[in-house]
Design an enzyme around this catalytic site. Structure first.
Site, short mmCIF file in Angstrom:
data_model
loop_
_atom_site.label_atom_id
_atom_site.label_comp_id
_atom_site.label_asym_id
_atom_site.label_seq_id
_atom_site.Cartn_x
_atom_site.Cartn_y
_atom_site.Cartn_z
N ARG A 112 0.81 -1.22 0.00
CA ARG A 112 0.00 0.00 0.00
C ARG A 112 0.84 1.27 0.00
O ARG A 112 1.91 1.32 0.60
CB ARG A 112 -0.93 0.00 1.22
CG ARG A 112 -1.95 -1.14 1.20
CD ARG A 112 -2.67 -1.31 2.53
NE ARG A 112 -3.69 -2.33 2.44
CZ ARG A 112 -3.47 -3.64 2.59
NH1 ARG A 112 -2.24 -4.08 2.86
NH2 ARG A 112 -4.45 -4.51 2.48
N HIS A 137 -1.10 -2.59 -4.38
CA HIS A 137 -0.53 -3.46 -5.41
C HIS A 137 -0.56 -2.83 -6.80
O HIS A 137 -0.94 -3.47 -7.79
CB HIS A 137 -1.25 -4.81 -5.43
CG HIS A 137 -1.03 -5.63 -4.20
ND1 HIS A 137 0.12 -5.57 -3.45
CD2 HIS A 137 -1.85 -6.53 -3.56
CE1 HIS A 137 0.03 -6.42 -2.42
NE2 HIS A 137 -1.16 -6.99 -2.46
N HIS A 208 2.83 -13.07 -5.14
CA HIS A 208 1.68 -13.11 -4.22
C HIS A 208 1.01 -14.49 -4.23
O HIS A 208 -0.21 -14.58 -4.31
CB HIS A 208 0.67 -12.03 -4.61
CG HIS A 208 -0.13 -11.51 -3.47
ND1 HIS A 208 -0.86 -12.33 -2.63
CD2 HIS A 208 -0.35 -10.25 -3.02
CE1 HIS A 208 -1.50 -11.60 -1.73
NE2 HIS A 208 -1.20 -10.34 -1.94
N GLU A 345 5.07 -12.42 1.22
CA GLU A 345 5.43 -11.48 0.17
C GLU A 345 6.68 -10.69 0.55
O GLU A 345 6.61 -9.79 1.39
CB GLU A 345 4.27 -10.52 -0.09
CG GLU A 345 2.93 -11.22 -0.33
CD GLU A 345 1.76 -10.31 0.00
OE1 GLU A 345 1.68 -9.20 -0.59
OE2 GLU A 345 0.94 -10.68 0.86
#
Length: 381
Positions: A112, A137, A208, A345
């Site tokens: 973010r 993303h 992801h 991630e």
């Protein structure tokens, strides 16, 4: 034209070579049960396909160039049985119909950015606000929704490339990036990201994948053992945005310095767990960019499959599948219910462009962005 034809012929060869005897209407399926024909289409004028990587241990990884996604990973359990350990769909049409991050190569900026806004060299840029008022993303059409070009593919490696135009999704600079995935003979998926730009910009790429190490999405992640090699983490507010603090994990449900039963931590009363609807947080890794140290591990006591993660990045986002709610049906017509997976991630910290005290994500002309992550699968018998 000649190069495209050769790549197409090679793709067909790889699909046929990795069959395993399964068929669907006379079409050979992958070991994970995927029909390669269901991944062949046109998206935004570019062709998509399915590419199969294998190693000497009969491990199989299927990748589509739509979003640079890992679609399936067949890894051996403690009995030698091959299990598909990631969530995803069995056709491109489902990936298009149901927007998701399953297995995707995320960019231009993973995680973010507060209010979708950042300043660079005195210029303020406004990005799409697609998640609680923030940019998540890379925006609503980040790299997970584009078609990567297949620059190279063989039986164990694929290189995907994408050219992001200046101001695409609001980001400055023409960006040429690549994702190279190699399936090695020690049962690792070695992922390398590279990028170059013609204008100062920001870059933060990651994979992801939603890991279900049971190989059974009907089972949730509550019994998994999670280890994160980190003494500190970055707390979030109720919009999932980092507060700018770096706090110690000791004495909190975020302490995974030793392998810890995930469900026990998730069940604790914590403001941070409430803010994240579970775990959806970044850890400040103690590995300090050393690719030779395990930065995180995840283990299924049910299957015996253990995943070790290595990276040269400073952080890792752990997400426990909190918004999976049974509304999506994935591969083999299995419904993906609450917490049916865990995402790991590797990354720069969230909102780094607005927090200059954190590791920089700025890329300038003449520089090369490079990021390296390894997912290694082992078995605990």
């Amino acid at each position: 034209m000649k190069k495209t034809l050769i790549l197409s012929m090679l793709s067909v060869f790889l699909l046929v070579a990795c069959m395993g005897g399964k068929q669907e209407n006379s079409v050979e399926l992958t070991e994970s049960g995927l029909n390669p024909q269901k991944f062949v289409t046109d998206v935004d004028g570019k062709k998509t396909g399915l590419y199969i990587l294998r190693n000497k241990n009969n491990m199989e990884v299927c990748v589509t160039n739509f979003g640079g996604r890992i679609v399936s990973i067949m890894a051996p359990d403690r009995n030698g049985t091959m299990r598909d350990v990631v969530l995803g769909f069995d056709s491109i049409q489902d990936y298009i119909k149901y927007p998701s991050d399953y297995g995707a190569s995320i960019g231009r900026y993973a995680n973010r950015i507060a209010h979708g806004r950042f300043s660079l060299d005195g210029v303020t840029y406004q990005l799409p606000q697609n998640n609680y008022g923030h940019c998540l993303h890379g925006g609503p059409k980040g790299f997970q929704y584009v078609v990567y070009d297949v620059a190279h593919v063989d039986s164990s490696e694929i290189k995907l490339c994408y050219h992001a135009k200046d101001m695409e999704q609001g980001f400055p600079g023409n960006l040429d990036c690549s994702v190279t995935m190699k399936l090695t003979d020690d049962n690792s998926i070695d992922i390398r990201y590279e990028a170059q730009t013609d204008k100062p910009t920001i870059v933060n790429m990651t994979n992801h994948s939603y890991f279900n190490l049971d190989g059974d999405p009907n089972r949730n992640n509550s019994e998994y053992l999670l280890m994160v090699n980190a003494s500190n983490y970055t707390p979030i507010d109720s919009t999932f945005m980092t507060t700018g603090e770096i706090l110690p994990v000791e004495g909190t449900p975020m302490d995974f310095r030793q392998p810890t039963v995930l469900g026990e931590q998730l069940s604790k009363d914590s403001e941070q767990l409430k803010n994240g609807h579970g775990i959806d947080h970044n850890w400040v890794l103690d590995t300090k960019g050393d690719i030779n140290q395990v930065c995180a591990s995840l283990e299924s006591l049910y299957s015996g499959i253990k995943l070790e993660v290595y990276t040269d990045e400073p952080g890792i986002q752990v997400y426990t599948g909190n918004i999976l709610d049974g509304t999506q049906t994935g591969k083999k017509h299995i419904t993906y219910n609450f917490r049916a997976s865990v995402c790991l991630e590797t990354q720069k910290y969230p909102d780094t462009p607005n927090k200059p005290q954190w590791p920089s994500c700025v890329l300038r002309p003449g520089e090369k962005y490079m990021s390296h992550t390894i997912f290694k699968f082992t078995v605990d018998k």
